[in-house]
Design a protein around this motif. Sequence first.
Motif, PDB file in Angstrom:
ATOM      1  N   ASP A   2      -7.126   8.096  -9.742  1.00 49.13           N
ATOM      2  CA  ASP A   2      -6.808   9.499  -9.493  1.00 49.13           C
ATOM      3  C   ASP A   2      -6.998  10.289 -10.784  1.00 49.13           C
ATOM      4  N   ALA A   3      -8.178  10.914 -10.926  1.00 53.68           N
ATOM      5  CA  ALA A   3      -8.494  11.627 -12.166  1.00 53.68           C
ATOM      6  C   ALA A   3      -7.583  12.829 -12.364  1.00 53.68           C
ATOM      7  N   VAL A   4      -7.277  13.530 -11.287  1.00 53.16           N
ATOM      8  CA  VAL A   4      -6.404  14.705 -11.393  1.00 53.16           C
ATOM      9  C   VAL A   4      -5.028  14.304 -11.913  1.00 53.16           C
ATOM     10  N   GLN A   5      -4.489  13.221 -11.386  1.00 60.03           N
ATOM     11  CA  GLN A   5      -3.173  12.766 -11.826  1.00 60.03           C
ATOM     12  C   GLN A   5      -3.196  12.327 -13.283  1.00 60.03           C
ATOM     13  N   ALA A   6      -4.256  11.639 -13.693  1.00 59.04           N
ATOM     14  CA  ALA A   6      -4.355  11.181 -15.083  1.00 59.04           C
ATOM     15  C   ALA A   6      -4.375  12.359 -16.048  1.00 59.04           C
ATOM     16  N   VAL A   7      -5.198  13.367 -15.754  1.00 64.07           N
ATOM     17  CA  VAL A   7      -5.301  14.527 -16.643  1.00 64.07           C
ATOM     18  C   VAL A   7      -4.017  15.349 -16.605  1.00 64.07           C
ATOM     19  N   THR A   8      -3.400  15.457 -15.444  1.00 61.29           N
ATOM     20  CA  THR A   8      -2.120  16.160 -15.332  1.00 61.29           C
ATOM     21  C   THR A   8      -1.061  15.491 -16.198  1.00 61.29           C
ATOM     22  N   SER A   9      -1.019  14.165 -16.179  1.00 63.35           N
ATOM     23  CA  SER A   9      -0.035  13.424 -16.977  1.00 63.35           C
ATOM     24  C   SER A   9      -0.226  13.682 -18.466  1.00 63.35           C
ATOM     25  N   LEU A  10      -1.466  13.754 -18.907  1.00 63.22           N
ATOM     26  CA  LEU A  10      -1.741  14.018 -20.316  1.00 63.22           C
ATOM     27  C   LEU A  10      -1.293  15.423 -20.701  1.00 63.22           C
ATOM     28  N   GLY A  11      -1.551  16.391 -19.833  1.00 65.06           N
ATOM     29  CA  GLY A  11      -1.103  17.754 -20.107  1.00 65.06           C
ATOM     30  C   GLY A  11       0.404  17.859 -20.175  1.00 65.06           C
ATOM     31  N   GLN A  12       1.088  17.176 -19.256  1.00 69.14           N
ATOM     32  CA  GLN A  12       2.548  17.199 -19.236  1.00 69.14           C
ATOM     33  C   GLN A  12       3.145  16.503 -20.454  1.00 69.14           C
ATOM     34  N   ALA A  13       2.371  15.590 -21.056  1.00 66.26           N
ATOM     35  CA  ALA A  13       2.848  14.876 -22.245  1.00 66.26           C
ATOM     36  C   ALA A  13       2.623  15.676 -23.526  1.00 66.26           C
TER      37      ALA A  13
END
Length: 253
Positions: free
Chosen positions: A159-170
């Motif tokens: 899930d590319a969207v979830q991976a990039v979202t997690s990085l932004g939230q971090a």
Amino acid sequence: MAAAIKLHRHVGRRRAARFLAEGPNLVEAAVRRGLVSEVFVTESAMERFRALLMDVPVHVVTERAAKALSDTVTPVGLVAVCSMPEPRLADVLAGAPRLVAVAVEISEPGNAGTLIRIADAMGADAVVLAGNSVDPYNGKCLRASAGSIFSLPVITEPDAVQAVTSLGQAGFEVLATTVDGEVSLDDAELDGPTAWVFGPEAHGLPAAVAGLATHRIRIPIPGNAESLNVASAAAICLYQSARAHRRTQREQT
């Protein structure tokens, strides 16, 4: 040996959570990581690489058997069965990383392996292969990584969207490379924790992923080439980040 041959296929690797590392460089790197469960070696290769195989289970096989285990044109007669690491993005983020490379929908194993090697050279904390990307334990990808796949976490995130979202939230600055980016790489702020997101040359990043970026970055191309492949773009961008981080460290000391 029959079980090892099945590891040439993606489905076999996933089912067994094992993969094959071929040749002295990859086998040595896998041994250092403690990932090798057994090694198949010809008599001639055993003589050449005996020191490398002191602490691992070894099966001496015929040249014909070694060829069946190999996926190269000129086998060297040395193939290791290795346990597949299973790093998680959450674990990487818990370690306060500063530089992560995310490759989205990368299907060419040579490009993926080269990107992993570049990320390792530039001091990245992890590589994320997101979406429908190549299996990093594909033989060609392993060889293109030149052993770097054993030096840093390489995470598969469907899930590319979830991976990039997690990085932004971090707390990462998420920088997506696009040909129409609103910020030139020359002007990008790269001092802080940065996640670079790269897409395939043919059709670029999916809109849903590019839309999550803090900024979309274009690489200035003063020559006549229309674009760069993913490995070339990664080399340029990750070098610029590594350079900015070195400058910050010097200023703080």
